[in-house]
Design a protein around this motif. Sequence first.
Motif, PDB file in Angstrom:
ATOM      1  N   ASP A   1       0.807  -1.234   0.000  1.00 39.71           N
ATOM      2  CA  ASP A   1       0.000   0.000   0.000  1.00 39.71           C
ATOM      3  C   ASP A   1       0.835   1.277   0.000  1.00 39.71           C
ATOM      4  OD1 ASP A   1      -2.278  -1.615   0.123  1.00 39.71           O
ATOM      5  OD2 ASP A   1      -2.136  -1.717   2.318  1.00 39.71           O
ATOM      6  N   HIS A   2       1.995   1.223  -0.614  1.00 37.18           N
ATOM      7  CA  HIS A   2       2.754   2.469  -0.801  1.00 37.18           C
ATOM      8  C   HIS A   2       2.116   3.219  -1.966  1.00 37.18           C
ATOM      9  CE1 HIS A   2       5.954   5.276  -1.727  1.00 37.18           C
ATOM     10  NE2 HIS A   2       6.595   4.930  -0.629  1.00 37.18           N
ATOM     11  N   PRO A   3       1.751   4.481  -1.761  1.00 38.94           N
ATOM     12  CA  PRO A   3       0.986   5.176  -2.807  1.00 38.94           C
ATOM     13  C   PRO A   3       1.839   5.653  -3.980  1.00 38.94           C
ATOM     14  CG  PRO A   3       1.334   6.612  -0.931  1.00 38.94           C
ATOM     15  CD  PRO A   3       1.938   5.293  -0.563  1.00 38.94           C
ATOM     16  N   TRP A   4       3.144   5.509  -3.910  1.00 37.06           N
ATOM     17  CA  TRP A   4       3.989   6.261  -4.829  1.00 37.06           C
ATOM     18  C   TRP A   4       5.201   5.432  -5.235  1.00 37.06           C
ATOM     19  CZ3 TRP A   4       2.145  11.453  -4.646  1.00 37.06           C
ATOM     20  CH2 TRP A   4       2.766  12.336  -5.535  1.00 37.06           C
ATOM     21  N   LEU A   5       5.011   4.129  -5.373  1.00 37.05           N
ATOM     22  CA  LEU A   5       6.168   3.249  -5.493  1.00 37.05           C
ATOM     23  C   LEU A   5       6.771   3.271  -6.902  1.00 37.05           C
ATOM     24  CD1 LEU A   5       7.810   1.419  -3.696  1.00 37.05           C
ATOM     25  CD2 LEU A   5       6.459  -0.494  -4.521  1.00 37.05           C
ATOM     26  N   LYS A   6       7.947   3.886  -6.983  1.00 39.64           N
ATOM     27  CA  LYS A   6       8.682   3.953  -8.246  1.00 39.64           C
ATOM     28  C   LYS A   6      10.158   3.913  -7.893  1.00 39.64           C
ATOM     29  CE  LYS A   6       6.486   7.839  -9.449  1.00 39.64           C
ATOM     30  NZ  LYS A   6       5.051   7.978  -9.244  1.00 39.64           N
ATOM     31  N   PRO A   7      11.026   3.514  -8.840  1.00 39.02           N
ATOM     32  CA  PRO A   7      12.464   3.558  -8.529  1.00 39.02           C
ATOM     33  C   PRO A   7      12.907   5.000  -8.281  1.00 39.02           C
ATOM     34  CG  PRO A   7      12.048   2.420 -10.621  1.00 39.02           C
ATOM     35  CD  PRO A   7      10.768   3.032 -10.196  1.00 39.02           C
ATOM     36  N   ILE A   8      13.865   5.208  -7.392  1.00 41.84           N
ATOM     37  CA  ILE A   8      14.381   6.569  -7.241  1.00 41.84           C
ATOM     38  C   ILE A   8      15.723   6.739  -7.948  1.00 41.84           C
ATOM     39  CG2 ILE A   8      13.141   7.050  -5.096  1.00 41.84           C
ATOM     40  CD1 ILE A   8      15.818   6.716  -3.614  1.00 41.84           C
ATOM     41  N   ARG A   9      16.422   5.620  -8.235  1.00 42.52           N
ATOM     42  CA  ARG A   9      17.748   5.758  -8.863  1.00 42.52           C
ATOM     43  C   ARG A   9      17.932   4.892 -10.108  1.00 42.52           C
ATOM     44  NH1 ARG A   9      19.804   5.184  -3.183  1.00 42.52           N
ATOM     45  NH2 ARG A   9      19.847   7.327  -2.418  1.00 42.52           N
ATOM     46  N   PHE A  10      17.032   4.013 -10.392  1.00 44.70           N
ATOM     47  CA  PHE A  10      17.155   3.083 -11.520  1.00 44.70           C
ATOM     48  C   PHE A  10      18.510   2.371 -11.479  1.00 44.70           C
ATOM     49  CE2 PHE A  10      14.045   6.220 -12.656  1.00 44.70           C
ATOM     50  CZ  PHE A  10      13.026   5.475 -13.224  1.00 44.70           C
ATOM     51  N   LEU A  11      18.712   1.642 -10.417  1.00 46.58           N
ATOM     52  CA  LEU A  11      19.983   0.940 -10.221  1.00 46.58           C
ATOM     53  C   LEU A  11      20.200  -0.062 -11.337  1.00 46.58           C
ATOM     54  CD1 LEU A  11      19.679   0.111  -6.433  1.00 46.58           C
ATOM     55  CD2 LEU A  11      20.676   2.122  -7.491  1.00 46.58           C
ATOM     56  N   HIS A  12      21.434  -0.157 -11.774  1.00 41.19           N
ATOM     57  CA  HIS A  12      21.736  -1.156 -12.793  1.00 41.19           C
ATOM     58  C   HIS A  12      22.588  -2.265 -12.271  1.00 41.19           C
ATOM     59  CE1 HIS A  12      20.057   1.416 -15.871  1.00 41.19           C
ATOM     60  NE2 HIS A  12      19.832   0.257 -16.424  1.00 41.19           N
ATOM     61  N   SER A  13      23.258  -2.003 -11.193  1.00 42.97           N
ATOM     62  CA  SER A  13      24.154  -3.021 -10.702  1.00 42.97           C
ATOM     63  C   SER A  13      24.312  -2.811  -9.213  1.00 42.97           C
ATOM     64  CB  SER A  13      25.493  -2.860 -11.410  1.00 42.97           C
ATOM     65  OG  SER A  13      26.340  -3.860 -11.021  1.00 42.97           O
ATOM     66  N   HIS A  14      24.221  -3.862  -8.465  1.00 45.09           N
ATOM     67  CA  HIS A  14      24.369  -3.744  -7.031  1.00 45.09           C
ATOM     68  C   HIS A  14      24.863  -5.074  -6.525  1.00 45.09           C
ATOM     69  CE1 HIS A  14      23.496  -2.226  -3.018  1.00 45.09           C
ATOM     70  NE2 HIS A  14      23.374  -1.063  -3.585  1.00 45.09           N
TER      71      HIS A  14
ATOM     72  N   GLU B   1       6.524  15.508 -11.557  1.00 45.86           N
ATOM     73  CA  GLU B   1       7.161  14.216 -11.287  1.00 45.86           C
ATOM     74  C   GLU B   1       8.658  14.377 -11.490  1.00 45.86           C
ATOM     75  OE1 GLU B   1       5.423  11.872  -9.691  1.00 45.86           O
ATOM     76  OE2 GLU B   1       5.102  10.372 -11.248  1.00 45.86           O
ATOM     77  N   ILE B   2       9.440  13.996 -10.471  1.00 46.09           N
ATOM     78  CA  ILE B   2      10.888  14.126 -10.551  1.00 46.09           C
ATOM     79  C   ILE B   2      11.487  12.719 -10.639  1.00 46.09           C
ATOM     80  CG2 ILE B   2      12.965  14.901  -9.337  1.00 46.09           C
ATOM     81  CD1 ILE B   2      11.225  17.020  -7.987  1.00 46.09           C
ATOM     82  N   SER B   3      12.256  12.481 -11.664  1.00 47.03           N
ATOM     83  CA  SER B   3      12.837  11.163 -11.858  1.00 47.03           C
ATOM     84  C   SER B   3      14.363  11.305 -11.937  1.00 47.03           C
ATOM     85  CB  SER B   3      12.277  10.562 -13.144  1.00 47.03           C
ATOM     86  OG  SER B   3      12.763   9.270 -13.317  1.00 47.03           O
ATOM     87  N   LEU B   4      15.050  10.719 -10.947  1.00 44.21           N
ATOM     88  CA  LEU B   4      16.499  10.895 -10.860  1.00 44.21           C
ATOM     89  C   LEU B   4      17.222   9.574 -11.128  1.00 44.21           C
ATOM     90  CD1 LEU B   4      16.434  13.148  -7.680  1.00 44.21           C
ATOM     91  CD2 LEU B   4      16.648  13.896 -10.035  1.00 44.21           C
ATOM     92  N   GLY B   5      18.493   9.532 -10.792  1.00 46.93           N
ATOM     93  CA  GLY B   5      19.260   8.295 -10.956  1.00 46.93           C
ATOM     94  C   GLY B   5      20.334   8.382 -12.033  1.00 46.93           C
ATOM     95  N   TYR B   6      20.352   9.485 -12.800  1.00 47.54           N
ATOM     96  CA  TYR B   6      21.308   9.590 -13.910  1.00 47.54           C
ATOM     97  C   TYR B   6      22.755   9.690 -13.425  1.00 47.54           C
ATOM     98  CZ  TYR B   6      17.132  10.363 -16.650  1.00 47.54           C
ATOM     99  OH  TYR B   6      15.913  10.207 -17.232  1.00 47.54           O
TER     100      TYR B   6
END
Lengths: 255, 501
Positions: free
Chosen positions: B108-121, B175-180
């Motif tokens: 029930d998170h109302p806003w669930l989206k990636p914040i950094r778009f991780l590619h490798s971890h 909408e702010i989309s970061l991670g670059y």
Amino acid sequence: MLRIIKTRIKQKYRTMSYPDGSPPELPARFAGRPVVNRLNCKKDCDHCIVACPVDAISLSQETGGPVVDTGHCIFCRSCETACPAGAIHFSREYRLASSFRDELFVKAGSSEYPPAKNDLATKIFGRSLKLRQVSAGGCNACEADSNVLGTLAWDMGRFGIQFVASPRHADGLLITGPVTENMRIALEKTYAAVPDPKIVIAVGSCAISGGPFIDHPEQHNGAMNIVPVDLFIPGCPPHPLTILDGLLRFIGRIG
Amino acid sequence: MPSENLLRITNGQAIDHDCLPVIPFEEFSKIIKDSIAAGSRLSALPVWRPDNDGPLRIIAVLSRPSSGDLLLTASNLPDPWPSLTPDCPATHWFEREIAEIWQIRPKDHPWLKPIRFLHSHDTNFHETTTVGITDFFRITGEEAHEVAVGPVHAGVIEPGHFRFLCHGETVYHLEISLGYQHRGIERALNGGPGPRTIHYIETLAGDTTIGHATAYCRAVEALSGMMASPRAEAIRAIAAELERIANHLGDLGALAGDVGFLPTMSYCGRIRGDVLNLTALLCGNRFGRGLIRPSGVTWDLDGEMITKLINGLNAVDKDATGAIELMFDTPSVLARFEGTGIISPETAIEIGLVGVAARACGLDCDVRREFPYGIYRFAQVYPCTWSTGDCFARAYVRWLEIKASLEFIRQQLLELPDGFIAHDITPMKARMLTVSMVEGWRGEICHVAATDDKGHFLFYKVVDPSFHNWFGLALALRNQQISDFPLCNKSFNLSYCGHDL
């Protein structure tokens, strides 16, 4: 209105006389181009190589002494501190930029500063160079010290050099950061949008080699692995004077 | 709340992490909600996996300004976990971060989206994501439209993607989309410290080199039982205040530029450079690289340098006063600043704003005074707040802070304590945990570090002030003209790289 004029008078004329006059004074503790004095090296000593946090130092086959890759160096002075014989030290030489990647390697007997002139760039862009800056995964320090060149103290507009908003209006790109995977497509598209003939300038250790982030899987070890690079400006971040000197020598405005 | 469920520590105190109370998740979640309702801030919410096959462990770091201490509590994190965000919006960005890194879901998170778009971890996921492509909020209807900008912007700034949901010229939502800028720093810090660690820290956010390096060094000092000398602490604080002045001056100049008031823009750009040169006087680097190291600082100050610094500061004071007061006395500037991008104090508390953005809403929050560290335990910085929550307030608080910092540095230079600037380094102890907070120029910087059995970093969590504040920018834009975005954006001037890590 009168107040604006009064303030204007009080703020004085601040644009530096460089390059006609002498360059602005650099701080006493400034770390510029490293100098290697092979004669001081002890046999089988690898203190500097071990001390370098980013593996920018290797052993020269030719001289037997250390070679510092200034395109990778972050100018942290670890090697200088570690060397028991004073064989490496950082001079106050601010002229670090080169149009050849090979010339960024400093070994015993290397020239005072590397060559940066590009004949084609001098011919085409010598009197007007419009750049689109692309920030691709660095720490924003290189961006900040590139931006400074637009302030009235440096005023690079007087040489016809300017940052522009659209790649379509640009003669080339000025790239900072190691090029993260998340910025790769954006960089490729921006490069493609610049009309030919075009040039690329890599500013800072990250953009040249990946800097402190070298070999992280999240990035590409510098701009060269994505687009062809014509001018390399080392530093972490480079001093604005280093950037301006690089640009001016590249387009043949100074010798 | 029962006290056995909480551990009280002070800023920069190290504890054995076996002392952390591990409580059921319902109680954990209640403590967070109750503490925030009672005036605490959620400063960090780190997660790690104590045993390879075991459950994830989550720690809440709640900073309590009323008593100047930090409350810690921990729990095992269920998958999925009941989201805290609906009751407690301040947790919303933290929960998105946890979901992205650990690939588990809050329910029930109302806003669930990636914040950094991780590619490798280093963890067990490699979900295929494409940066900037996600399930953005949408509005539909006649005259409703979207404007998308970035990641490459018009100016010399960092990359980020912004999507304005507009009706005509009015922004309904941003909408702010970061991670670059994601380059894997936090992952690389695990298992350290190694030769590159301090350089990662200094490049977390290049404009906050001193802020982050101070937080890191204080964390290492706590974990290894070292203490920097008062002289070293004073030099650190001088560098930190120079960093604050330089950045605030740059921002005020840029704000003037965004409303087309060119005199102040031109002057501030130059004066900012003069302040950076004062930092370079300290250590050779305009951003303070190489100055701050565990156990102290690398360069000392002598009498001649102190005189140079004081003369430099006096010149900056004079020039900045002329340039900035001119701007604040110009009606056309005020007309654009006042009433633009308002955040109410209630919203600021609800979403957990920190730093300049929060002080501009009248919240008197400042780590230097609430949770004092280093030389700030002995020398106070006076509070700088304004109550209107608009672009004017965010600009004016910066100017007040520049004046406060100028005064602080001059005082410190005159009263510089004697003593060593650094001493031998001792290794970090095993199985310890610490929270190190400092007030960077953007706001509260919080580092949470824990060591493993060998005294290496088990995890190292960095919370840049921008992490708390990006959502504030999105809210400030609501019901504004889209043309006010550059002004609102600059009035926050948040870090992309400090967020993306």
